[in-house]
Design a protein around this motif. Structure first.
Motif, PDB file in Angstrom:
ATOM      1  N   VAL A  60       0.846  -1.198   0.000  1.00  0.00           N
ATOM      2  CA  VAL A  60       0.000   0.000   0.000  1.00  0.00           C
ATOM      3  C   VAL A  60       0.883   1.250   0.000  1.00  0.00           C
ATOM      4  CG1 VAL A  60      -1.622   1.325   1.417  1.00  0.00           C
ATOM      5  CG2 VAL A  60      -2.036  -1.091   0.999  1.00  0.00           C
ATOM      6  N   THR A  61       1.991   1.194   0.726  1.00  0.00           N
ATOM      7  CA  THR A  61       2.913   2.328   0.786  1.00  0.00           C
ATOM      8  C   THR A  61       3.723   2.443  -0.503  1.00  0.00           C
ATOM      9  OG1 THR A  61       3.073   2.040   3.182  1.00  0.00           O
ATOM     10  CG2 THR A  61       4.773   3.378   2.129  1.00  0.00           C
ATOM     11  N   LEU A  62       4.217   1.329  -1.021  1.00  0.00           N
ATOM     12  CA  LEU A  62       5.037   1.333  -2.234  1.00  0.00           C
ATOM     13  C   LEU A  62       4.272   1.912  -3.421  1.00  0.00           C
ATOM     14  CD1 LEU A  62       7.817   0.436  -3.432  1.00  0.00           C
ATOM     15  CD2 LEU A  62       6.703  -1.699  -4.048  1.00  0.00           C
ATOM     16  N   THR A  63       3.009   1.598  -3.496  1.00  0.00           N
ATOM     17  CA  THR A  63       2.192   2.110  -4.597  1.00  0.00           C
ATOM     18  C   THR A  63       1.670   3.514  -4.316  1.00  0.00           C
ATOM     19  OG1 THR A  63       0.198   1.107  -3.682  1.00  0.00           O
ATOM     20  CG2 THR A  63       1.432  -0.197  -5.291  1.00  0.00           C
ATOM     21  N   THR A  64       1.996   4.051  -3.161  1.00  0.00           N
ATOM     22  CA  THR A  64       1.546   5.362  -2.671  1.00  0.00           C
ATOM     23  C   THR A  64       0.018   5.452  -2.619  1.00  0.00           C
ATOM     24  OG1 THR A  64       1.637   6.516  -4.814  1.00  0.00           O
ATOM     25  CG2 THR A  64       3.644   6.532  -3.460  1.00  0.00           C
ATOM     26  N   LEU A  65      -0.632   4.328  -2.423  1.00  0.00           N
ATOM     27  CA  LEU A  65      -2.086   4.277  -2.310  1.00  0.00           C
ATOM     28  C   LEU A  65      -2.530   4.822  -0.956  1.00  0.00           C
ATOM     29  CD1 LEU A  65      -4.710   3.327  -3.615  1.00  0.00           C
ATOM     30  CD2 LEU A  65      -4.285   1.082  -2.645  1.00  0.00           C
ATOM     31  N   GLY A  66      -1.978   4.290   0.124  1.00  0.00           N
ATOM     32  CA  GLY A  66      -2.207   4.802   1.462  1.00  0.00           C
ATOM     33  C   GLY A  66      -3.644   4.829   1.918  1.00  0.00           C
ATOM     34  N   TYR A  67      -4.187   3.682   2.294  1.00  0.00           N
ATOM     35  CA  TYR A  67      -5.569   3.629   2.766  1.00  0.00           C
ATOM     36  C   TYR A  67      -5.759   4.367   4.084  1.00  0.00           C
ATOM     37  CZ  TYR A  67      -6.865   0.153  -0.713  1.00  0.00           C
ATOM     38  OH  TYR A  67      -7.126  -0.498  -1.879  1.00  0.00           O
ATOM     39  N   GLY A  68      -4.752   4.414   4.918  1.00  0.00           N
ATOM     40  CA  GLY A  68      -4.844   5.109   6.192  1.00  0.00           C
ATOM     41  C   GLY A  68      -5.185   4.225   7.364  1.00  0.00           C
ATOM     42  N   ASP A  69      -5.285   2.905   7.142  1.00  0.00           N
ATOM     43  CA  ASP A  69      -5.577   2.012   8.259  1.00  0.00           C
ATOM     44  C   ASP A  69      -4.333   1.721   9.097  1.00  0.00           C
ATOM     45  OD1 ASP A  69      -4.509   0.638   6.128  1.00  0.00           O
ATOM     46  OD2 ASP A  69      -5.794  -1.113   6.335  1.00  0.00           O
ATOM     47  N   PHE A  70      -3.170   2.048   8.585  1.00  0.00           N
ATOM     48  CA  PHE A  70      -1.894   1.960   9.293  1.00  0.00           C
ATOM     49  C   PHE A  70      -1.318   3.359   9.371  1.00  0.00           C
ATOM     50  CE2 PHE A  70      -1.818  -2.442   8.323  1.00  0.00           C
ATOM     51  CZ  PHE A  70      -0.796  -3.020   9.064  1.00  0.00           C
ATOM     52  N   ILE A  71      -0.712   3.659  10.492  1.00  0.00           N
ATOM     53  CA  ILE A  71      -0.036   4.948  10.601  1.00  0.00           C
ATOM     54  C   ILE A  71       1.305   4.727  11.296  1.00  0.00           C
ATOM     55  CG2 ILE A  71      -0.132   7.289  11.531  1.00  0.00           C
ATOM     56  CD1 ILE A  71      -3.231   6.909  11.562  1.00  0.00           C
ATOM     57  N   PRO A  72       2.402   5.044  10.627  1.00  0.00           N
ATOM     58  CA  PRO A  72       3.689   4.979  11.317  1.00  0.00           C
ATOM     59  C   PRO A  72       3.800   6.199  12.234  1.00  0.00           C
ATOM     60  CG  PRO A  72       3.994   5.633   9.033  1.00  0.00           C
ATOM     61  CD  PRO A  72       2.536   5.370   9.215  1.00  0.00           C
ATOM     62  N   VAL A  73       4.027   5.970  13.518  1.00  0.00           N
ATOM     63  CA  VAL A  73       4.018   7.085  14.463  1.00  0.00           C
ATOM     64  C   VAL A  73       5.409   7.423  15.013  1.00  0.00           C
ATOM     65  CG1 VAL A  73       1.611   6.883  15.141  1.00  0.00           C
ATOM     66  CG2 VAL A  73       3.322   5.520  16.333  1.00  0.00           C
ATOM     67  N   LYS A  74       6.307   6.483  15.041  1.00  0.00           N
ATOM     68  CA  LYS A  74       7.656   6.748  15.545  1.00  0.00           C
ATOM     69  C   LYS A  74       8.536   7.223  14.390  1.00  0.00           C
ATOM     70  CE  LYS A  74       7.099   5.575  19.827  1.00  0.00           C
ATOM     71  NZ  LYS A  74       7.838   4.847  20.807  1.00  0.00           N
ATOM     72  N   PRO A  75       9.560   8.010  14.676  1.00  0.00           N
ATOM     73  CA  PRO A  75      10.400   8.567  13.607  1.00  0.00           C
ATOM     74  C   PRO A  75      11.018   7.519  12.673  1.00  0.00           C
ATOM     75  CG  PRO A  75      10.867   9.682  15.665  1.00  0.00           C
ATOM     76  CD  PRO A  75       9.927   8.554  15.992  1.00  0.00           C
ATOM     77  N   LEU A  76      11.494   6.412  13.211  1.00  0.00           N
ATOM     78  CA  LEU A  76      12.113   5.393  12.354  1.00  0.00           C
ATOM     79  C   LEU A  76      11.084   4.777  11.406  1.00  0.00           C
ATOM     80  CD1 LEU A  76      14.746   3.917  11.695  1.00  0.00           C
ATOM     81  CD2 LEU A  76      14.096   2.190  13.396  1.00  0.00           C
ATOM     82  N   ALA A  77       9.907   4.479  11.912  1.00  0.00           N
ATOM     83  CA  ALA A  77       8.843   3.920  11.075  1.00  0.00           C
ATOM     84  C   ALA A  77       8.410   4.923  10.009  1.00  0.00           C
ATOM     85  CB  ALA A  77       7.649   3.519  11.938  1.00  0.00           C
ATOM     86  N   ARG A  78       8.309   6.190  10.382  1.00  0.00           N
ATOM     87  CA  ARG A  78       7.946   7.227   9.406  1.00  0.00           C
ATOM     88  C   ARG A  78       9.020   7.377   8.336  1.00  0.00           C
ATOM     89  NH1 ARG A  78       5.281  12.154  12.921  1.00  0.00           N
ATOM     90  NH2 ARG A  78       3.328  11.065  13.322  1.00  0.00           N
ATOM     91  N   PHE A  79      10.275   7.322   8.747  1.00  0.00           N
ATOM     92  CA  PHE A  79      11.375   7.422   7.790  1.00  0.00           C
ATOM     93  C   PHE A  79      11.290   6.307   6.754  1.00  0.00           C
ATOM     94  CE2 PHE A  79      15.563   5.764   6.615  1.00  0.00           C
ATOM     95  CZ  PHE A  79      16.039   6.838   5.866  1.00  0.00           C
ATOM     96  N   PHE A  80      11.094   5.072   7.218  1.00  0.00           N
ATOM     97  CA  PHE A  80      11.031   3.950   6.283  1.00  0.00           C
ATOM     98  C   PHE A  80       9.805   4.047   5.373  1.00  0.00           C
ATOM     99  CE2 PHE A  80      13.842   1.496   9.318  1.00  0.00           C
ATOM    100  CZ  PHE A  80      14.936   1.522   8.480  1.00  0.00           C
ATOM    101  N   ALA A  81       8.663   4.456   5.918  1.00  0.00           N
ATOM    102  CA  ALA A  81       7.454   4.580   5.100  1.00  0.00           C
ATOM    103  C   ALA A  81       7.615   5.671   4.043  1.00  0.00           C
ATOM    104  CB  ALA A  81       6.243   4.873   5.977  1.00  0.00           C
ATOM    105  N   ALA A  82       8.175   6.811   4.425  1.00  0.00           N
ATOM    106  CA  ALA A  82       8.398   7.888   3.453  1.00  0.00           C
ATOM    107  C   ALA A  82       9.420   7.473   2.402  1.00  0.00           C
ATOM    108  CB  ALA A  82       8.863   9.151   4.175  1.00  0.00           C
ATOM    109  N   SER A  83      10.461   6.782   2.829  1.00  0.00           N
ATOM    110  CA  SER A  83      11.485   6.298   1.884  1.00  0.00           C
ATOM    111  C   SER A  83      10.882   5.322   0.884  1.00  0.00           C
ATOM    112  CB  SER A  83      12.629   5.624   2.635  1.00  0.00           C
ATOM    113  OG  SER A  83      13.264   6.515   3.495  1.00  0.00           O
ATOM    114  N   GLU A  84      10.046   4.421   1.377  1.00  0.00           N
ATOM    115  CA  GLU A  84       9.434   3.449   0.473  1.00  0.00           C
ATOM    116  C   GLU A  84       8.510   4.134  -0.531  1.00  0.00           C
ATOM    117  OE1 GLU A  84       7.068  -0.775   0.415  1.00  0.00           O
ATOM    118  OE2 GLU A  84       6.820   0.507   2.174  1.00  0.00           O
ATOM    119  N   ALA A  85       7.736   5.100  -0.088  1.00  0.00           N
ATOM    120  CA  ALA A  85       6.839   5.814  -1.002  1.00  0.00           C
ATOM    121  C   ALA A  85       7.632   6.551  -2.076  1.00  0.00           C
ATOM    122  CB  ALA A  85       5.960   6.788  -0.228  1.00  0.00           C
ATOM    123  N   LEU A  86       8.725   7.191  -1.679  1.00  0.00           N
ATOM    124  CA  LEU A  86       9.577   7.888  -2.658  1.00  0.00           C
ATOM    125  C   LEU A  86      10.204   6.904  -3.644  1.00  0.00           C
ATOM    126  CD1 LEU A  86      11.344  10.516  -0.392  1.00  0.00           C
ATOM    127  CD2 LEU A  86       9.724  10.959  -2.241  1.00  0.00           C
TER     128      LEU A  86
END
Length: 168
Positions: free
Chosen positions: A122-148
């Protein structure tokens, strides 16, 4: 070839050890997805070189590009599992609450793989349903990196194949 065999062997050995001899804490289980992520990422990187160099016909390169994309999602899912096992509060949402509620279950770590594979694609395709939310900085970093990387890889593949079509 040595790198693939080493990473694959270490990943397999770590997986077997955790199955045969259960570890004391979930943080110790984080080694398995970390090694698997390295192995899958290396295989994907090798295939990406094949796609970009263009030594094969377009159909073969398209198939390899699809494999690279799918392997990227799988590698990221292993990274998310690793982050989750180290700190279960890194993500929030209904699927995460269910995983955390079942923490006493011996299948706890294996239940995380399909959940984070879904999140990864869902993140790789930048679809982002919103049922998951990365809240810690490391998780957010990886999610943003994967989307990019997901958006960049689709652009790269389109450019490579359009250029090939325009040449001949």
């Amino acid at each position: 070839r040595i790198t693939v065999l080493t990473l694959g062997g270490l990943s397999t050995l770590a997986l077997i050890i955790t199955i045969v001899r259960p570890l004391g804490s979930t943080e110790q289980y984080a080694l398995v997805p970390a090694l698997l992520a390295l192995f899958v990422a290396y295989v994907g990187w090798t295939m990406l070189g094949f796609v970009v160099r263009g030594n094969a016909d377009t159909r073969t390169r398209l198939s390899a590009a699809l494999c690279v994309y799918l392997l990227a999602g799988l590698a990221w899912s292993m990274i998310y599992v690793m982050v989750f096992l180290i700190d279960p509060t890194s993500f929030t949402g209904a699927p995460i609450q269910e995983l955390v509620a079942n923490r006493a279950d011996p299948a706890y770590t294996s239940d995380a793989f399909p959940v984070f594979t879904y999140f990864s694609y869902v993140t790789l395709t930048t679809l982002g349903y919103g049922d998951f939310i990365p809240v810690k900085p490391l998780a957010r970093f990886f999610a943003a990196s994967e989307a990019l990387i997901g958006a960049f890889s689709m652009s790269l593949f389109i450019v490579v194949f359009v250029r090939k079509r325009m040449r001949g």
